[in-house]
Enzyme design. Structure first.
Site, PDB file in Angstrom:
ATOM      1  N   THR A 172     -23.698 126.513 -73.323  1.00 26.89           N
ATOM      2  CA  THR A 172     -23.264 127.117 -72.069  1.00 26.89           C
ATOM      3  C   THR A 172     -22.371 128.310 -72.385  1.00 26.89           C
ATOM      4  O   THR A 172     -21.423 128.185 -73.155  1.00 26.89           O
ATOM      5  CB  THR A 172     -22.486 126.104 -71.219  1.00 26.89           C
ATOM      6  OG1 THR A 172     -23.284 124.926 -71.046  1.00 26.89           O
ATOM      7  CG2 THR A 172     -22.141 126.685 -69.863  1.00 26.89           C
ATOM      8  N   LYS A 174     -19.499 130.793 -72.233  1.00 29.99           N
ATOM      9  CA  LYS A 174     -18.104 130.734 -71.794  1.00 29.99           C
ATOM     10  C   LYS A 174     -17.436 132.083 -72.047  1.00 29.99           C
ATOM     11  O   LYS A 174     -17.802 132.766 -72.989  1.00 29.99           O
ATOM     12  CB  LYS A 174     -17.351 129.628 -72.553  1.00 29.99           C
ATOM     13  CG  LYS A 174     -17.991 128.256 -72.487  1.00 29.99           C
ATOM     14  CD  LYS A 174     -17.882 127.632 -71.116  1.00 29.99           C
ATOM     15  CE  LYS A 174     -18.445 126.204 -71.125  1.00 29.99           C
ATOM     16  NZ  LYS A 174     -18.312 125.547 -69.808  1.00 29.99           N
ATOM     17  N   LYS A 176     -17.096 130.766 -68.255  1.00 36.21           N
ATOM     18  CA  LYS A 176     -18.177 130.622 -67.281  1.00 36.21           C
ATOM     19  C   LYS A 176     -18.120 131.687 -66.197  1.00 36.21           C
ATOM     20  O   LYS A 176     -19.139 132.023 -65.603  1.00 36.21           O
ATOM     21  CB  LYS A 176     -18.162 129.225 -66.670  1.00 36.21           C
ATOM     22  CG  LYS A 176     -16.898 128.882 -65.902  1.00 36.21           C
ATOM     23  CD  LYS A 176     -17.044 127.563 -65.153  1.00 36.21           C
ATOM     24  CE  LYS A 176     -17.017 126.377 -66.084  1.00 36.21           C
ATOM     25  NZ  LYS A 176     -17.080 125.100 -65.332  1.00 36.21           N
ATOM     26  N   LYS A 200     -27.264 128.979 -71.556  1.00 31.64           N
ATOM     27  CA  LYS A 200     -27.249 128.471 -70.181  1.00 31.64           C
ATOM     28  C   LYS A 200     -26.202 129.161 -69.323  1.00 31.64           C
ATOM     29  O   LYS A 200     -25.079 129.395 -69.763  1.00 31.64           O
ATOM     30  CB  LYS A 200     -26.964 126.965 -70.224  1.00 31.64           C
ATOM     31  CG  LYS A 200     -26.679 126.311 -68.892  1.00 31.64           C
ATOM     32  CD  LYS A 200     -26.299 124.858 -69.082  1.00 31.64           C
ATOM     33  CE  LYS A 200     -25.818 124.240 -67.792  1.00 31.64           C
ATOM     34  NZ  LYS A 200     -24.539 124.839 -67.338  1.00 31.64           N
ATOM     35  N   HIS A 293     -28.688 121.100 -63.047  1.00 35.81           N
ATOM     36  CA  HIS A 293     -27.269 120.779 -63.250  1.00 35.81           C
ATOM     37  C   HIS A 293     -26.825 119.824 -62.146  1.00 35.81           C
ATOM     38  O   HIS A 293     -27.273 119.935 -61.009  1.00 35.81           O
ATOM     39  CB  HIS A 293     -26.419 122.049 -63.230  1.00 35.81           C
ATOM     40  CG  HIS A 293     -25.059 121.862 -63.837  1.00 35.81           C
ATOM     41  ND1 HIS A 293     -24.055 121.142 -63.214  1.00 35.81           N
ATOM     42  CD2 HIS A 293     -24.538 122.272 -65.016  1.00 35.81           C
ATOM     43  CE1 HIS A 293     -22.977 121.140 -63.986  1.00 35.81           C
ATOM     44  NE2 HIS A 293     -23.247 121.812 -65.088  1.00 35.81           N
ATOM     45  N   HIS A 326     -28.512 116.998 -66.644  1.00 33.00           N
ATOM     46  CA  HIS A 326     -27.288 116.639 -67.352  1.00 33.00           C
ATOM     47  C   HIS A 326     -27.018 115.147 -67.176  1.00 33.00           C
ATOM     48  O   HIS A 326     -27.132 114.608 -66.079  1.00 33.00           O
ATOM     49  CB  HIS A 326     -26.115 117.455 -66.815  1.00 33.00           C
ATOM     50  CG  HIS A 326     -26.158 118.886 -67.232  1.00 33.00           C
ATOM     51  ND1 HIS A 326     -25.208 119.454 -68.052  1.00 33.00           N
ATOM     52  CD2 HIS A 326     -27.050 119.876 -66.971  1.00 33.00           C
ATOM     53  CE1 HIS A 326     -25.507 120.723 -68.267  1.00 33.00           C
ATOM     54  NE2 HIS A 326     -26.630 120.999 -67.609  1.00 33.00           N
ATOM     55  N   SER A 378     -23.896 117.204 -72.639  1.00 31.82           N
ATOM     56  CA  SER A 378     -22.986 118.346 -72.741  1.00 31.82           C
ATOM     57  C   SER A 378     -21.621 117.942 -72.222  1.00 31.82           C
ATOM     58  O   SER A 378     -21.502 117.070 -71.369  1.00 31.82           O
ATOM     59  CB  SER A 378     -23.516 119.549 -71.949  1.00 31.82           C
ATOM     60  OG  SER A 378     -23.486 119.285 -70.562  1.00 31.82           O
TER      61      SER A 378
END
Length: 474
Positions: A172, A174, A176, A200, A293, A326, A378
């Protein structure tokens, strides 16, 4: 007496119902076509469990608080929900597992929205109940066959990516929020070039003033194509198409398709099941994978005695449609007991799952060959967690390291390389017959001897642990 003494000239008695007389049916044997639900019920003081369970069955099906004359115009016995069994919850005072059977005709075909509206839409505010939690549901094959399910499923995804025999690696981006589109694309390129399969969007990056969605898509897909050309591997980025309206969602999905994106992303709980099911059907028609998600899930599932357990939300997602979901990590920063987590992970990806109370599975579930959903681990994971993650989740999973990639002291690409080396080392060791649970740390140390990127990551995160007792236990 079931009703008040008020008499009616219309052939029925008006007044407040005693639900037990109609909706508590302990002699009932559920049919193969019934939708079954297990509720954890905490009655108000003075309310018998039979009345509480019957009230749940009534208020989530045909019941209302009083008798109405239109009851005479239909066959309520055919359409009513039935509380057919009640068990005390082990170790808890005044809590009961109430099992309810619903006739299939109560639900619209192919509609998770309608199913949840019926089963949990109104009854959770019922005054006779102090708390209520939906623990599990059994979806009959007859109802499952009205759903498309995941757009593609696990095997089709592997064939599209040409990647087999190991979990997929993700990251992911970052921070974000706050990055410009160009800097965001740069972070994507570095992570993919370093060895990851996916990067992501985080759940709350949509189209904000600092980064409009179209700009992000352009820079991200430039990064994906460049990393793909350099590494010779198929790469992807979960472009979040969640939007204020369904029309805007499809507009973003179409643009992602035009740019050659192999996968897009959706926040299925905040956006809703109607939007998600529509998007899943679009993804199947257009050959694009769908990453899901679960943003907002803990608002619904975190409390042990009230809400909806995540295993139900996971089943609903499989029916509504998604290729990834997830699922927590067991070992990371987010809530998750191992047995409970693996119970709903199996419900996401296996074709047939037996009831197993030790894993929180109350009903045997036959998925009737519906494609499986790949679990995504995650949240607070790093290279030292790799052996445990591989041992727990197996090959058909996505292991997603956000801070565990971008927090590497040498940068994003070395962070990605460290994770890829750790994963490959664990897969090789497992295939050679080594015990990942017992020898995991040794396997990582051995690999770090020839990978300076992994060695640096091991040194940085050697003291990082998240040791809190899981709330989600039976």
């Amino acid at each position: 007496m079931a009703y008040s003494a008020t008499q009616s000239k219309s052939g029925y008695q008006a007044g407040v119902k005693d639900y037990r007389l109609t909706y508590y049916t302990p002699d009932y044997t559920p049919k193969d076509t019934d939708v079954l639900a297990c509720f954890r019920v905490t009655p108000q003081p003075g309310v018998p469990p039979e009345e509480a369970g019957a009230a749940v069955a009534a208020e989530s099906s045909t019941g209302t608080w009083t008798t109405v004359w239109t009851d005479l115009l239909t066959d309520l016995d055919r359409y009513k929900g039935r509380c057919y069994d009640i068990e005390p919850v082990p170790g808890e005072d005044n809590q009961y597992f109430c099992f309810v059977a619903y006739p299939l005709d109560l639900f619209e075909e192919g509609s998770v929205t309608n199913m949840l509206t019926s089963i949990v839409g109104n009854v959770f505010g019922f005054k006779a109940l102090k708390a209520l939690r939906l623990e599990d549901v059994r979806i009959p094959v007859a109802y499952l066959k009205t759903f498309q399910g995941p757009p593609h499923g696990i095997q089709v995804e592997r064939d599209k990516l040409n990647k087999y025999g190991r979990p997929l690696l993700g990251c992911t981006i970052k921070p974000k929020l706050g990055l410009s589109a160009k800097n965001y694309g740069r972070a994507v390129y570095e992570a993919l070039r370093g060895g990851l399969d996916f990067t992501k969007d985080d759940e709350n990056i949509n189209s904000q003033p600092f980064q409009r969605w179209r700009d992000r898509y352009l820079f991200v897909m430039e990064a994906v194509h460049k990393a793909q050309a350099e590494t010779g591997e198929i790469k992807g980025h979960y472009l979040n198409v969640t939007a204020p309206t369904c029309e805007e969602m499809f507009k973003r999905a179409e643009f992602a398709k035009e740019l050659g994106a192999p996968i897009i992303m959706h926040d299925y709980l905040t956006a809703g099941f109607t939007a998600n099911t529509s998007l899943a059907k679009w993804c199947r028609d257009n050959g694009i994978l769908l990453h899901i998600h679960r943003a907002m899930h803990a608002v619904i599932d975190r409390q042990k005695n009230h809400g909806i357990h995540f295993r139900v939300l996971a089943k609903c997602l499989r029916m509504s449609g998604g290729d990834h979901l997830h699922s927590g990590t067991v070992v990371g920063k987010l809530e998750g007991d191992r047995a409970i987590t693996m119970g709903f992970v199996d419900l996401m990806r296996e074709n047939y799952v037996e009831a197993d109370r030790s894993r929180g599975i109350f009903f045997t579930q036959d998925w009737a060959s519906m494609p499986g959903v790949m679990p995504v681990a995650s949240g607070g994971i790093h290279v030292w967690h790799m052996p445990a993650l591989v041992e727990i989740f197996g090959d058909d999973s996505v292991l997603q390291f956000g801070g565990g990639t971008l927090g590497h002291p040498w940068g994003n690409a070395p962070g990605a390389t460290a994770n890829r080396v750790a994963l490959e080392a664990c897969i090789q060791a497992r295939n050679e017959g080594r015990d990942l649970a017992r020898e995991g740390n040794d396997i990582i140390r051995e690999a770090a001897k020839w990978s300076p990127e992994l060695a640096a990551a091991c040194e940085l995160w050697k003291e990082i642990k998240f040791e809190f007792k899981a709330v989600d236990t039976l």
